[in-house]
Scaffold this motif. Structure first.
Motif, mmCIF file in Angstrom:
data_model
loop_
_atom_site.group_PDB
_atom_site.id
_atom_site.type_symbol
_atom_site.label_atom_id
_atom_site.label_comp_id
_atom_site.label_asym_id
_atom_site.label_seq_id
_atom_site.Cartn_x
_atom_site.Cartn_y
_atom_site.Cartn_z
ATOM 1 N N ASN A 219 0.827 -1.207 0.000
ATOM 2 C CA ASN A 219 0.000 0.000 0.000
ATOM 3 C C ASN A 219 0.859 1.254 0.000
ATOM 4 O O ASN A 219 0.602 2.214 -0.729
ATOM 5 N N ASP A 220 1.875 1.255 0.859
ATOM 6 C CA ASP A 220 2.753 2.423 0.962
ATOM 7 C C ASP A 220 3.485 2.693 -0.349
ATOM 8 O O ASP A 220 3.638 3.838 -0.771
ATOM 9 N N LEU A 221 3.955 1.622 -0.998
ATOM 10 C CA LEU A 221 4.644 1.782 -2.276
ATOM 11 C C LEU A 221 3.715 2.397 -3.318
ATOM 12 O O LEU A 221 4.100 3.315 -4.044
ATOM 13 N N ALA A 222 2.491 1.890 -3.372
ATOM 14 C CA ALA A 222 1.527 2.397 -4.351
ATOM 15 C C ALA A 222 1.176 3.852 -4.078
ATOM 16 O O ALA A 222 1.159 4.689 -4.988
ATOM 17 N N LEU A 223 0.889 4.176 -2.807
ATOM 18 C CA LEU A 223 0.502 5.544 -2.459
ATOM 19 C C LEU A 223 1.658 6.514 -2.648
ATOM 20 O O LEU A 223 1.459 7.658 -3.040
ATOM 21 N N ASN A 224 2.861 6.055 -2.381
ATOM 22 C CA ASN A 224 4.039 6.897 -2.598
ATOM 23 C C ASN A 224 4.160 7.266 -4.071
ATOM 24 O O ASN A 224 4.499 8.401 -4.419
ATOM 25 N N PHE A 225 3.856 6.304 -4.933
ATOM 26 C CA PHE A 225 3.934 6.559 -6.376
ATOM 27 C C PHE A 225 2.852 7.539 -6.834
ATOM 28 O O PHE A 225 3.139 8.547 -7.474
ATOM 29 N N PHE A 226 1.599 7.258 -6.473
ATOM 30 C CA PHE A 226 0.485 8.061 -6.992
ATOM 31 C C PHE A 226 0.392 9.445 -6.343
ATOM 32 O O PHE A 226 -0.220 10.348 -6.919
ATOM 33 N N SER A 227 0.966 9.613 -5.164
ATOM 34 C CA SER A 227 0.820 10.892 -4.452
ATOM 35 C C SER A 227 1.403 12.063 -5.230
ATOM 36 O O SER A 227 0.985 13.205 -5.036
ATOM 37 N N CYS A 228 2.343 11.802 -6.099
ATOM 38 C CA CYS A 228 2.987 12.876 -6.852
ATOM 39 C C CYS A 228 2.260 13.214 -8.155
ATOM 40 O O CYS A 228 2.611 14.197 -8.817
ATOM 41 N N PHE A 229 1.252 12.413 -8.505
ATOM 42 C CA PHE A 229 0.608 12.603 -9.801
ATOM 43 C C PHE A 229 -0.876 12.918 -9.701
ATOM 44 O O PHE A 229 -1.533 13.111 -10.731
ATOM 45 N N LEU A 230 -1.414 12.976 -8.495
ATOM 46 C CA LEU A 230 -2.838 13.260 -8.331
ATOM 47 C C LEU A 230 -3.032 14.562 -7.567
ATOM 48 O O LEU A 230 -2.239 14.883 -6.672
ATOM 49 N N PRO A 231 -4.072 15.311 -7.882
ATOM 50 C CA PRO A 231 -4.305 16.612 -7.222
ATOM 51 C C PRO A 231 -4.979 16.458 -5.864
ATOM 52 O O PRO A 231 -5.924 17.161 -5.545
ATOM 53 N N PHE A 232 -4.494 15.507 -5.055
ATOM 54 C CA PHE A 232 -5.037 15.292 -3.727
ATOM 55 C C PHE A 232 -3.877 15.174 -2.748
ATOM 56 O O PHE A 232 -2.766 14.791 -3.118
ATOM 57 N N GLU A 233 -4.157 15.494 -1.507
ATOM 58 C CA GLU A 233 -3.147 15.340 -0.461
ATOM 59 C C GLU A 233 -3.623 14.303 0.540
ATOM 60 O O GLU A 233 -4.781 14.288 0.935
ATOM 61 N N TRP A 234 -2.732 13.422 0.934
ATOM 62 C CA TRP A 234 -3.051 12.433 1.954
ATOM 63 C C TRP A 234 -1.782 12.045 2.687
ATOM 64 O O TRP A 234 -0.672 12.328 2.252
ATOM 65 N N ASN A 235 -1.969 11.392 3.799
ATOM 66 C CA ASN A 235 -0.842 10.837 4.534
ATOM 67 C C ASN A 235 -0.499 9.509 3.891
ATOM 68 O O ASN A 235 -1.264 8.554 3.962
ATOM 69 N N VAL A 236 0.650 9.435 3.235
ATOM 70 C CA VAL A 236 0.971 8.246 2.460
ATOM 71 C C VAL A 236 1.482 7.103 3.321
ATOM 72 O O VAL A 236 1.826 6.058 2.817
ATOM 73 N N ASP A 237 1.550 7.291 4.641
ATOM 74 C CA ASP A 237 1.939 6.211 5.528
ATOM 75 C C ASP A 237 0.716 5.357 5.824
ATOM 76 O O ASP A 237 -0.076 5.655 6.703
ATOM 77 N N ALA A 238 0.549 4.277 5.066
ATOM 78 C CA ALA A 238 -0.657 3.450 5.188
ATOM 79 C C ALA A 238 -0.802 2.865 6.579
ATOM 80 O O ALA A 238 -1.907 2.633 7.056
ATOM 81 N N SER A 239 0.309 2.598 7.270
ATOM 82 C CA SER A 239 0.238 1.958 8.582
ATOM 83 C C SER A 239 -0.411 2.852 9.627
ATOM 84 O O SER A 239 -0.850 2.381 10.670
ATOM 85 N N SER A 240 -0.492 4.163 9.362
ATOM 86 C CA SER A 240 -1.059 5.088 10.345
ATOM 87 C C SER A 240 -2.572 5.202 10.252
ATOM 88 O O SER A 240 -3.205 5.778 11.117
ATOM 89 N N TYR A 241 -3.148 4.661 9.173
ATOM 90 C CA TYR A 241 -4.580 4.827 8.977
ATOM 91 C C TYR A 241 -5.405 4.156 10.054
ATOM 92 O O TYR A 241 -6.472 4.605 10.391
ATOM 93 N N ASN A 242 -4.904 3.063 10.567
ATOM 94 C CA ASN A 242 -5.626 2.403 11.641
ATOM 95 C C ASN A 242 -4.686 2.021 12.775
ATOM 96 O O ASN A 242 -4.771 0.927 13.324
ATOM 97 N N SER A 243 -3.794 2.928 13.119
ATOM 98 C CA SER A 243 -2.918 2.691 14.256
ATOM 99 C C SER A 243 -3.742 2.704 15.537
ATOM 100 O O SER A 243 -4.849 3.223 15.584
ATOM 101 N N THR A 244 -3.182 2.118 16.592
ATOM 102 C CA THR A 244 -3.877 2.080 17.874
ATOM 103 C C THR A 244 -4.198 3.490 18.354
ATOM 104 O O THR A 244 -5.288 3.758 18.855
ATOM 105 N N LYS A 245 -3.269 4.415 18.160
ATOM 106 C CA LYS A 245 -3.469 5.800 18.573
ATOM 107 C C LYS A 245 -4.634 6.426 17.815
ATOM 108 O O LYS A 245 -5.477 7.129 18.399
ATOM 109 N N LYS A 246 -4.715 6.150 16.500
ATOM 110 C CA LYS A 246 -5.794 6.721 15.685
ATOM 111 C C LYS A 246 -7.143 6.159 16.102
ATOM 112 O O LYS A 246 -8.137 6.881 16.212
ATOM 113 N N ILE A 247 -7.198 4.852 16.357
ATOM 114 C CA ILE A 247 -8.455 4.218 16.764
ATOM 115 C C ILE A 247 -8.923 4.779 18.095
ATOM 116 O O ILE A 247 -10.106 5.094 18.274
ATOM 117 N N LYS A 248 -8.004 4.913 19.056
ATOM 118 C CA LYS A 248 -8.369 5.464 20.361
ATOM 119 C C LYS A 248 -8.903 6.885 20.219
ATOM 120 O O LYS A 248 -9.875 7.263 20.879
#
Length: 344
Positions: A219-248
């Motif tokens: 996921n991270d590899l894919a998002l790292n690639f597409f992040s430079c070519f799409l007019p959107f901003e996101w956190n490309v660290d896929a592991s943070s999307y459902n980290s324990t801290k985020k869920i809490k």
């Protein structure tokens, strides 16, 4: 010629379609409807890169990427010390499942279909890896700056997709010899992962699934690639999307929620987040769609909470203005009255 009865026709139909039944839920890749295509046909056609069975690479971009696909496959096999026969044998086991993902007729034979998945899938994975390591600087086709953006665009076309589980399988096979995963015991955060190598991948015995770790890497590899070519901003660290801290944090929002709208958005965010964590995507386009969805939900939740806090402050200010300020004024008047009385 005698007329065929309905019973004869049903028997012929059953004979032709034996073994061809499929679960409708498996179909996730279709051709764009003709009426929609007629609005702007170029919007749905790949310019350089054909992926999957719906587009002919020899015709797309006049076959510009055919040789480069083979070069990338060779490069990946050499880098990972892999064997193409192993990849083909593994994907043969997934051929029927992958075939059922396509809702339209496919002219490829089973052998051609499997080879196409190996060639296209390994090209995509190696492209993502090459982009991350910046080895593109030494790649002849990417000396032309316009190529990469068009490849990124082609990879997100609806008719230009591979099933995501095929990419996942190929990526896990290629990473089975990775130094990080080769060790018998490796600590990942607070969990210990035990790994046994197999001919086509890895087996895991752990409270933390190594398959999920590798999926996150993909996921991270894919998002790292597409992040430079799409007019959107996101956190490309896929592991943070459902980290324990985020869920809490999200669960705390549920507990604190005072409005149904905020509660609904948090629940939707958790649902999409878990889908992302478990890589429940049909294809790369699904990954990008989920990523943008999560980013928008996070933004909306932050705005909703800000509005909620503003409403709470406004309510408290109203109480102060209507209750506490008059009380303080009354107390001040009483103090002045006592002061004047004591003087006389």
């Amino acid at each position: 010629m005698s007329r065929k009865t309905l019973s004869n026709r049903i028997e012929e139909f059953e004979g032709k379609h034996t073994g061809l039944s499929r679960n409708a839920n498996e179909c996730c890749m279709y051709k764009v409807h003709e009426q929609l295509r007629n609005v702007n046909e170029k919007a749905y056609k790949p310019v350089l890169l054909a992926i999957g069975p719906y587009n002919d690479q020899s015709k797309v971009g006049q076959g510009f990427m055919e040789e480069h696909k083979l070069r990338y496959l060779h490069q990946m096999l050499k880098r990972k010390k892999g064997n193409v026969e192993t990849y083909i044998a593994t994907l043969k086991e997934l051929e029927e499942r992958a075939h059922n993902c396509y809702g339209e007729h496919i002219s490829h034979t089973p052998e051609e279909f499997v080879e196409m998945m190996v060639l296209d899938g390994c090209f995509i994975i190696e492209l993502f890896h090459t982009y991350k390591t910046r080895a593109l600087l030494n790649d002849p086709i990417f000396q032309m700056k316009w190529v990469l953006s068009r490849i990124a665009r082609d990879l997100l076309l609806f008719e230009n997709q591979l099933p995501f589980f095929i990419l996942d399988k190929l990526f896990r096979m290629s990473e089975s010899n990775n130094t990080l995963l080769r060790n018998r015991s490796k600590k990942l955060g607070e969990h210990v992962v035990d790994i046994d190598e197999e001919k086509d991948g890895i087996s895991v015995e752990s409270s933390t699934s190594t398959a999920q770790v590798i999926q996150t890497q993909l996921n991270d590899l894919a998002l790292n690639f597409f992040s430079c070519f799409l007019p959107f901003e996101w956190n490309v660290d896929a592991s943070s999307y459902n980290s324990t801290k985020k869920i809490k944090h999200l669960l705390c929002l549920v507990h604190e929620a005072l409005t149904p709208l905020l509660l609904e958005m948090v629940c939707e965010r958790l649902k999409v987040g878990f889908r992302f964590k478990n890589t429940e995507f049909e294809h790369l386009l699904g990954l990008i769609h989920a990523t943008i969805g999560i980013s928008l939900l996070d933004m909306e939740i932050d705005h909703a909470r800000e509005r909620q806090e503003a409403e709470i402050f406004k309510h408290l200010f109203g109480l102060i203005r209507e209750g506490i300020i008059p009380l303080l004024s009354k107390m001040e008047n009483m103090r002045k009255a006592i002061f004047y009385t004591s003087e006389f």
